[in-house]
Design an enzyme around this catalytic site. Structure first.
Site, PDB file in Angstrom:
ATOM      1  N   LYS A 288       0.732  -1.270   0.097  1.00 28.42           N
ATOM      2  CA  LYS A 288       0.139  -0.071   0.143  1.00 28.42           C
ATOM      3  C   LYS A 288       0.834   1.244  -0.064  1.00 28.42           C
ATOM      4  O   LYS A 288       1.474   1.528   1.074  1.00 28.42           O
ATOM      5  CB  LYS A 288      -0.909   0.061   1.439  1.00 28.42           C
ATOM      6  CG  LYS A 288      -1.766   1.138   1.211  1.00 28.42           C
ATOM      7  CD  LYS A 288      -2.625   1.430   2.453  1.00 28.42           C
ATOM      8  CE  LYS A 288      -3.342   2.698   2.494  1.00 28.42           C
ATOM      9  NZ  LYS A 288      -3.824   3.168   3.985  1.00 28.42           N
TER      10      LYS A 288
ATOM     11  N   GLY B  85      -8.261   9.775   9.789  1.00 27.73           N
ATOM     12  CA  GLY B  85      -8.720   9.811  11.132  1.00 27.73           C
ATOM     13  C   GLY B  85      -9.810  10.794  11.458  1.00 27.73           C
ATOM     14  O   GLY B  85     -10.059  10.746  12.661  1.00 27.73           O
TER      15      GLY B  85
ATOM     16  N   ALA C  39      -9.873   5.491   4.393  1.00 25.26           N
ATOM     17  CA  ALA C  39      -9.746   6.840   5.218  1.00 25.26           C
ATOM     18  C   ALA C  39     -10.672   7.464   5.261  1.00 25.26           C
ATOM     19  O   ALA C  39     -11.589   7.586   4.482  1.00 25.26           O
ATOM     20  CB  ALA C  39      -8.437   7.715   4.464  1.00 25.26           C
ATOM     21  N   GLY C  40     -11.101   7.867   6.583  1.00 25.84           N
ATOM     22  CA  GLY C  40     -12.321   8.511   6.898  1.00 25.84           C
ATOM     23  C   GLY C  40     -13.570   8.039   7.167  1.00 25.84           C
ATOM     24  O   GLY C  40     -14.626   8.465   7.646  1.00 25.84           O
TER      25      GLY C  40
ATOM     26  N   ASN D  53      -9.687   1.458   9.751  1.00 24.16           N
ATOM     27  CA  ASN D  53      -8.634   1.243  10.998  1.00 24.16           C
ATOM     28  C   ASN D  53      -9.158   2.045  12.330  1.00 24.16           C
ATOM     29  O   ASN D  53      -9.549   1.692  13.287  1.00 24.16           O
ATOM     30  CB  ASN D  53      -7.131   1.709  10.635  1.00 24.16           C
ATOM     31  CG  ASN D  53      -6.391   1.341  11.557  1.00 24.16           C
ATOM     32  OD1 ASN D  53      -6.604   1.202  12.668  1.00 24.16           O
ATOM     33  ND2 ASN D  53      -5.089   1.395  11.325  1.00 24.16           N
ATOM     34  N   THR D  54      -8.830   3.503  12.277  1.00 31.14           N
ATOM     35  CA  THR D  54      -9.207   3.989  13.313  1.00 31.14           C
ATOM     36  C   THR D  54     -10.524   3.804  13.897  1.00 31.14           C
ATOM     37  O   THR D  54     -10.670   3.598  15.347  1.00 31.14           O
ATOM     38  CB  THR D  54      -9.325   5.853  12.942  1.00 31.14           C
ATOM     39  OG1 THR D  54      -8.134   5.750  12.288  1.00 31.14           O
ATOM     40  CG2 THR D  54      -9.390   6.629  14.430  1.00 31.14           C
TER      41      THR D  54
END
Lengths: 261, 66, 379
Positions: free
Chosen positions: A95, A156, A182-183, A204-205
């Protein structure tokens, strides 16, 4: 079934392994998510704490390892990290992240393309992380990227899909899988991405910082499956008019009397 | 002699191999990668590789990341 | 690898089950897929033709504005090695054969230039030994500085030949499959290189690889099931878009008209059918250029303006040398709209549209890989 560079995945949920309270919680969350692809970062060994190793925490017979180049601020740094990642993991999957702005961690399109061209030449399977820029996505596909990973919103932020129009174009034009990254802060965001036709999402987050990461992982698993199912089933279209029996009653017509019978 | 290990100066008593260094740090070679002076070292050559004064050694492995 | 278009029997299975609800869904949908296209092409959509026309018009005007492009064909030669059952140029047809010299071709082009045309389509029969790439390159070099757009509709070429003509100044390639129905294709292409369906269908790919800004595909209406033909065009378009994202695409729908050799169309395609086909493709692909040539009558062309087409030919003669001589002997097909270019432009303007004869200048165009940006001089 999702297929990237001739590898098949039955789960369309990719999970990032950062920011978890412990590697044990991370491992349980990954298991609960059903994910077959996890991302990892490369860092110097913590010489004070040498036993803390992520590769032993995961069942690598079931899970593909996707090293990222996080921390790279330009193409050169990313390529060096790619070489290290290949040496450390034995996989040439990558990645690609090039993030020169430490505040927003938004990806650099110019160096991402540059690094993709070089790494594809070297035989890497490159999945570049990009802003939701349709032309960049096409240029990367032309350069040989195995998938593209546009962001839903800055990393994030848990803001969900704030790049809808661009992501729709990327999906419509794509010749390789599109992984929304992301997001994505809630299962509903993941479901929305899948309903739009994304091939997979990376989370992830939202898992790592949830009150109960394992249950949240289960929720994301269900959301991704539901969204994909809806996409494949063919969503009913939104109609501007309320009357279900004659939804065209309000629609304009054109005079076609010029046509010869 | 002195090497730079992960950015920190480290004094070593005498010439040792990379394997010996990893052992002394309790590191499993198969979960990490070593880079010396910018060059990635093949795992099989750790036992033969003698460190030299001034070597810049990076020991790297995977950590959690998104 | 050329695109693989399903058999027509299979395409008809996509068309058959379409219902009024499917048509309604396609009409109100945002991004249409191939099954929406099937619904719009199906018999179930016929009762919605006025709605389709209105929606198609909205989409067309939103995307292209209140403009329409104007061009003229220039026939260079009617020699042809192929025997296509439907074509006036077919080898063996007893028509006067002629190939323009470069001077004659330039003189024809200058007549069009003086009439105001800045986009011409160079057309010839397929006879590579009579009219090959050397000739096309030479005429292109003579015309390139006068015309903003030079398209070709000639025999399919190889990639290096397309590359040569692109560098010489050709901006667009048109090559029509005629019919995507393999069985009918084999039946109507009696002799010549054109008998090779696969070589022909791979031609837009070869032109795309050479970097053309625009590629035209098309089907001749009157050979096979026009609904399945429309679906095949949609599939071909979709395939090309994925591969050549830097190329613009156009689609032509020439309806068979009476020609020497007296070929009776195998199926009847009415104006109503043609309009449904054009509305469907517009809704399926809002960005595609749709061409309505002078094969169609003035009444129909005027009525369709703003509803789907984006480009009209005008003042056309389909016989080599016809602009100079005023003669139509040896023509490919006879014209349905006999008005001059200025008459067509007046009609377009009277309907509130801007007739555009030139929408690009080659001065600003790089030759070769279009992603290689031209160097910018700092002032």
């Amino acid at each position: 079934m999702l297929s990237i560079a001739d590898t098949s995945f039955s789960s369309r949920l990719f999970v990032g392994t950062g920011k978890f309270a412990s590697s044990s919680i991370m491992r349980q969350a990954v298991e609960a998510s059903g994910s077959e692809m996890v991302t990892v970062a490369l860092r110097r060994v913590d010489l004070e704490n040498p036993a803390d190793d992520i590769m032993t925490a995961l069942d690598l017979t079931k899970i593909h390892f996707l090293p990222n180049t996080s921390g790279a601020r330009n193409a050169e740094e990313a390529i060096r990290l790619a070489h290290l990642a290949r040496a450390a993991s034995g996989t040439s999957w990558l990645k690609l992240e090039v993030t020169p702005d430490p505040r927003t961690l938004l990806p650099d399109p110019v160096d991402t393309l540059k690094a993709t061209e070089e790494l594809v030449r070297e035989g890497f399977t490159v999945l570049p992380y990009i802003n939701a820029d349709p032309i960049l996505a096409l240029r990367l596909q032309d350069a040989g990227a195995a998938a593209v990973m546009p962001l839903a919103s800055p990393i994030g932020t848990n803001q969900g899909i704030r790049t809808t129009m661009q992501v729709e174009i990327i999906i419509a034009q794509a010749r390789v899988p599109v992984v929304l990254d992301a997001g994505i802060g809630a299962p509903s965001h993941a479901a929305q991405a899948m309903e739009m036709g994304a091939d997979a999402v990376l989370v992830n987050t939202a898992l790592a910082v949830a009150g109960d990461p394992v249950r949240m992982a289960r929720a994301f698993k269900a959301a991704v499956e539901a969204g994909r199912e809806a996409f494949e089933a063919g969503l009913g279209r939104q109609s501007k008019t309320a009357s279900a029996s004659s939804p065209l009653s309000g629609m304009l017509t054109a005079d076609l009397n010029f046509i010869q019978a | 002699m002195q090497i730079i290990l992960n950015g920190q100066q480290k004094n070593l008593d005498h010439n040792i191999t990379l394997s010996t260094l990893l052992d002394s740090l309790n590191l499993q070679p198969d979960t990490m990668v070593a880079e010396i002076n910018g060059r990635i070292i093949k795992p099989g050559s750790y036992p033969q590789l003698e460190l030299k004064d001034g070597d810049k050694v990076e020991l790297i492995r995977f950590v959690g990341g998104g | 690898m050329p695109p693989s278009i399903p058999q027509f029997s299979q395409l008809r299975q996509w068309l058959a089950p379409a219902t009024g609800d499917d048509v309604r869904a396609a009409l109100t949908g945002k991004r249409l897929d191939i099954h929406d296209l099937a619904a719009l092409l199906s018999p179930a959509a016929e009762q919605f033709l006025p709605e389709m026309a209105a929606r198609s018009g909205e989409v067309t005007i939103q995307r292209f504005g209140r403009t329409t492009q104007i061009y003229a064909p220039l026939y260079l030669s009617n020699f042809c090695i192929n025997r296509c059952a439907y074509c006036g140029f077919a080898a063996g047809n007893p028509i006067p054969r002629r190939k323009l010299t470069l001077d004659e071709a330039e003189a024809e082009a200058m007549i069009l230039y003086k009439r105001g045309f800045r986009h011409i389509l160079l057309v010839s029969g397929e006879a590579p030994k009579t009219l090959g790439v050397d000739y096309l390159e030479a005429i292109t070099l003579r015309l390139r500085d006068r015309f903003a757009a030079l398209s070709i509709e000639v025999q399919p070429l190889d990639e290096d030949e397309y590359d040569r003509l692109f560098k010489a100044g050709i901006t667009a390639v048109a090559v029509y499959q005629e019919t995507y129905d393999r069985r009918v294709y084999d039946r109507v292409h009696l002799a010549g290189k054109k008998c090779d369906y696969d070589y022909r269908i791979g031609t837009p790919d070869r032109a795309g690889a050479a970097g053309y800004r625009e590629i035209g595909i098309g089907a001749l209406l009157g050979l096979a099931d026009w609904r399945a033909e429309g679906l095949a065009l949609g599939l071909h378009l979709q395939w090309l878009r994925k591969r050549f994202w830097q190329t613009a695409f156009t689609v032509s729908f020439p309806r068979l008209r009476p020609a020497a050799g007296a070929f009776e169309p195998l199926v009847t395609v009415s104006e109503k059918n043609l309009s449904q086909l054009m509305f469907s493709l517009r809704l399926f692909d809002p960005d595609v250029g749709l061409i309505l040539s002078t094969r169609e009558e003035a009444r129909f062309r005027d009525g369709m303006l703003g509803l789907a087409p984006t480009r009209y030919s005008a003042g056309s003669c389909t016989a080599p040398g016809g602009y100079t001589s005023g003669e139509h002997d040896g023509e490919q097909f006879s014209i349905g709209d006999l008005r001059t270019m200025s008459e067509v432009c007046s009609m377009v303007a009277a309907k509130g549209f801007d007739p555009v004869c030139k929408d690009w200048d080659r001065e600003f165009q790089t030759q070769g890989n279009s992603t290689a940006a031209p160097s910018i001089q700092q002032v």
